[in-house]
Design a protein around this motif. Structure first.
Motif, PDB file in Angstrom:
ATOM      1  N   ILE A 133       0.716  -1.264   0.038  1.00 44.37           N
ATOM      2  CA  ILE A 133       0.213   0.131  -0.077  1.00 44.37           C
ATOM      3  C   ILE A 133       0.880   1.297   0.042  1.00 44.37           C
ATOM      4  O   ILE A 133       1.675   1.227   0.862  1.00 44.37           O
ATOM      5  N   ARG A 134       0.858   2.035  -1.010  1.00 46.58           N
ATOM      6  CA  ARG A 134       1.585   2.910  -1.261  1.00 46.58           C
ATOM      7  C   ARG A 134       1.505   4.188  -0.088  1.00 46.58           C
ATOM      8  O   ARG A 134       0.265   4.392   0.430  1.00 46.58           O
ATOM      9  N   ALA A 135       2.655   4.823   0.357  1.00 54.89           N
ATOM     10  CA  ALA A 135       2.484   5.980   1.395  1.00 54.89           C
ATOM     11  C   ALA A 135       2.468   7.298   0.523  1.00 54.89           C
ATOM     12  O   ALA A 135       2.935   7.494  -0.541  1.00 54.89           O
ATOM     13  N   ILE A 149       6.063   2.780   4.299  1.00 57.14           N
ATOM     14  CA  ILE A 149       6.547   3.240   5.483  1.00 57.14           C
ATOM     15  C   ILE A 149       6.129   2.629   6.497  1.00 57.14           C
ATOM     16  O   ILE A 149       4.937   1.842   6.527  1.00 57.14           O
ATOM     17  N   ILE A 150       7.045   2.306   7.664  1.00 59.42           N
ATOM     18  CA  ILE A 150       6.599   1.377   8.769  1.00 59.42           C
ATOM     19  C   ILE A 150       5.301   1.691   9.709  1.00 59.42           C
ATOM     20  O   ILE A 150       4.671   0.935   9.923  1.00 59.42           O
ATOM     21  N   ASP A 151       4.989   3.064   9.568  1.00 61.79           N
ATOM     22  CA  ASP A 151       3.808   3.601  10.148  1.00 61.79           C
ATOM     23  C   ASP A 151       2.608   2.814   9.612  1.00 61.79           C
ATOM     24  O   ASP A 151       1.672   2.828  10.550  1.00 61.79           O
ATOM     25  N   CYS A 152       2.676   2.551   8.354  1.00 61.30           N
ATOM     26  CA  CYS A 152       1.381   1.991   7.637  1.00 61.30           C
ATOM     27  C   CYS A 152       0.892   0.691   8.214  1.00 61.30           C
ATOM     28  O   CYS A 152      -0.432   0.084   8.045  1.00 61.30           O
ATOM     29  N   HIS A 185      11.005  -6.094   4.025  1.00 62.04           N
ATOM     30  CA  HIS A 185      11.784  -5.030   3.273  1.00 62.04           C
ATOM     31  C   HIS A 185      11.982  -3.891   4.397  1.00 62.04           C
ATOM     32  O   HIS A 185      12.888  -3.055   4.170  1.00 62.04           O
ATOM     33  N   LEU A 186      11.118  -3.680   5.105  1.00 63.60           N
ATOM     34  CA  LEU A 186      11.390  -2.688   6.029  1.00 63.60           C
ATOM     35  C   LEU A 186      12.113  -3.036   7.593  1.00 63.60           C
ATOM     36  O   LEU A 186      12.666  -2.325   7.991  1.00 63.60           O
ATOM     37  N   VAL A 187      11.864  -4.305   7.822  1.00 58.94           N
ATOM     38  CA  VAL A 187      12.442  -4.958   8.817  1.00 58.94           C
ATOM     39  C   VAL A 187      14.126  -5.546   8.691  1.00 58.94           C
ATOM     40  O   VAL A 187      14.089  -6.317   7.851  1.00 58.94           O
ATOM     41  N   ARG A 188      15.135  -5.076   9.404  1.00 58.76           N
ATOM     42  CA  ARG A 188      16.409  -5.362   9.038  1.00 58.76           C
ATOM     43  C   ARG A 188      16.554  -6.785   9.821  1.00 58.76           C
ATOM     44  O   ARG A 188      15.666  -7.494  10.725  1.00 58.76           O
ATOM     45  N   HIS A 195      12.302   3.531   8.349  1.00 56.36           N
ATOM     46  CA  HIS A 195      11.286   4.291   8.204  1.00 56.36           C
ATOM     47  C   HIS A 195      10.526   3.932   6.846  1.00 56.36           C
ATOM     48  O   HIS A 195       9.320   3.774   6.880  1.00 56.36           O
ATOM     49  N   THR A 196      11.289   4.040   5.702  1.00 57.60           N
ATOM     50  CA  THR A 196      10.603   3.908   4.571  1.00 57.60           C
ATOM     51  C   THR A 196      11.327   2.833   3.611  1.00 57.60           C
ATOM     52  O   THR A 196      12.767   2.729   3.681  1.00 57.60           O
ATOM     53  N   PHE A 197      10.610   2.294   2.576  1.00 58.05           N
ATOM     54  CA  PHE A 197      11.266   1.867   1.581  1.00 58.05           C
ATOM     55  C   PHE A 197      10.684   1.621   0.315  1.00 58.05           C
ATOM     56  O   PHE A 197       9.457   2.160   0.098  1.00 58.05           O
ATOM     57  N   ASP A 198      11.365   1.760  -0.740  1.00 54.99           N
ATOM     58  CA  ASP A 198      10.976   2.187  -2.342  1.00 54.99           C
ATOM     59  C   ASP A 198      11.178   1.126  -3.198  1.00 54.99           C
ATOM     60  O   ASP A 198      12.114   0.386  -3.298  1.00 54.99           O
ATOM     61  N   PHE A 199       9.869   1.100  -4.055  1.00 52.44           N
ATOM     62  CA  PHE A 199      10.076   0.120  -4.926  1.00 52.44           C
ATOM     63  C   PHE A 199       9.847   0.640  -6.321  1.00 52.44           C
ATOM     64  O   PHE A 199       9.280   1.914  -6.156  1.00 52.44           O
TER      65      PHE A 199
END
Length: 373
Positions: A133-135, A149-152, A185-188, A195-199
């Motif tokens: 789901i895009r932020a 974003i992780i907030d989502c 992708h957001l969790v290391r 905070h964010t990840f891009d596709f």
């Protein structure tokens, strides 16, 4: 200990009563000195239902009808927001603690419709190729079209609720796909987070992780980590998928292991010496509320008690930061917004106030599971 929590709850409810008189049907948001009346959000920004959520908790605590009557007054504003207001990924924040909670409390079909309408708008942001789901940004905008974003993770409960209400699995499937992509992708590997990840928005190909609200791309924004703890706990509660529980547990452990001795985190866990050494109480209360939920889901009795104890300690550490007894302020907790046009700064924030009240209620045995249906 619990007596002090009960007293704090009563102070906050007294403040809710006073604020209801002052706000009318406005939306508190942020303010440097807790005077939300000086900076009300006309349309609710992304934080509107944290206030309505506090009023809903006041109703659940007291069963006084006046709180529900007050909440009905916000209905036209929430309806208009979907018709003509700004729409992004934060529809979950905006409508879970209003439309979903009010439907649970009243059974009124108008809130059922509002829940589904909001979930439909959120579902429009789902990217099939990348399974996310895009932020941020309008759904027809190319700006940040491939960003999550992780907030989502905390916006997904709206989709889970819509599936339960309608029996339509499209909402649930999108929520689970987004949770899986966020986990990947957001969790290391050490369970810290970007905070964010891009596709690539067209192919869905992953590009990389970045930071917006935290200190640096490879640092760990404390509130983002807290969003993840609570968000993955919510996805486990809705799906029963053990990978979400495990992720929430490992992230909670990372959060707790990186706290300073006084248990109140810096706004970023990996600050360098030159970074602004600001505390974020909202990260504490978001994490605490998620950890209380996590405690009931882990199987190991020792770990259950460990999480309960840590949740209590997080709340105890915030007593000296609380303005609940100060009726000259609208706000309760001084938090840290992170990146703003003025740089990092301490601000009273309505989301901190909500999660503090929610966590205090959980610590004293009253968990209404407001992020579910």
């Amino acid at each position: 200990m619990y007596q002090s929590f009960e007293q704090e709850i009563q102070r906050i409810i007294a403040k809710v009563d006073r604020n209801m008189e002052q706000y009318g049907y406005g939306f508190p948001h942020i303010h440097s000195d807790g005077q939300y009346m000086e900076n009300m959000a006309e349309d609710g920004s992304w934080t509107g239902s944290f206030w309505t959520g506090m009023v809903a908790i006041a109703y659940l605590l007291t069963e006084e009808r006046r709180y529900l009557d007050y909440l009905y007054g916000y209905l036209p504003l929430y309806q208009e927001r979907l018709r003509s207001g700004y729409i992004d990924h934060d529809l979950g924040f905006l409508y879970q603690l209003y439309a979903v909670v009010m439907y649970r409390l009243t059974g009124d079909e108008v809130f059922r419709k509002l829940t589904i309408d909001a979930a439909d708008k959120l579902l429009e942001r789902y990217n099939e190729q990348g399974r996310f789901i895009r932020a941020w940004g309008a759904v027809d905008s190319d700006v940040r079209r491939g960003k999550i974003i992780i907030d989502c993770m905390m916006n997904l409960p709206l989709l889970y609720a819509a599936s339960k209400i309608t029996g339509d699995n499209r909402y649930r499937n999108a929520a689970e796909a987004h949770a899986g992509s966020s986990r990947k992708h957001l969790v290391r590997s050490d369970y810290s987070t970007y905070h964010t990840f891009d596709f690539d928005p067209d192919s869905g190909k992953p590009i990389g992780g970045f930071m917006v609200d935290g200190y640096a791309n490879e640092s760990t924004w404390a509130r983002g980590e807290a969003w993840g703890v609570y968000g993955f706990a919510c996805s486990y509660a809705q799906t029963g998928d053990e990978m979400y529980r495990e992720t929430a547990e490992r992230m909670a452990d990372y959060f707790l292991e990186n706290l300073p001795n006084d248990m109140v985190p810096m706004w970023d866990f990996r600050l360098q010496a030159e970074g602004h050494q600001l505390r974020d109480c909202s990260a504490s209360v978001i994490a605490a509320s998620g950890i209380f939920d996590l405690a009931k889901d882990v199987e190991d009795p020792f770990k259950q008690q460990f999480y309960i104890n840590k949740g209590v300690q997080l709340l105890e550490a915030l007593q000296s930061y609380s303005s609940a007894a100060d009726l000259t302020r609208n706000g309760v907790l001084s938090c840290c917004y992170g990146r703003t046009e003025r740089g990092e700064q301490h601000l009273y924030a309505i989301w901190g106030d909500f999660y503090y009240l929610e966590a205090l209620c959980k610590a004293t045995g009253r968990n209404w599971q407001l992020w579910s249906f």
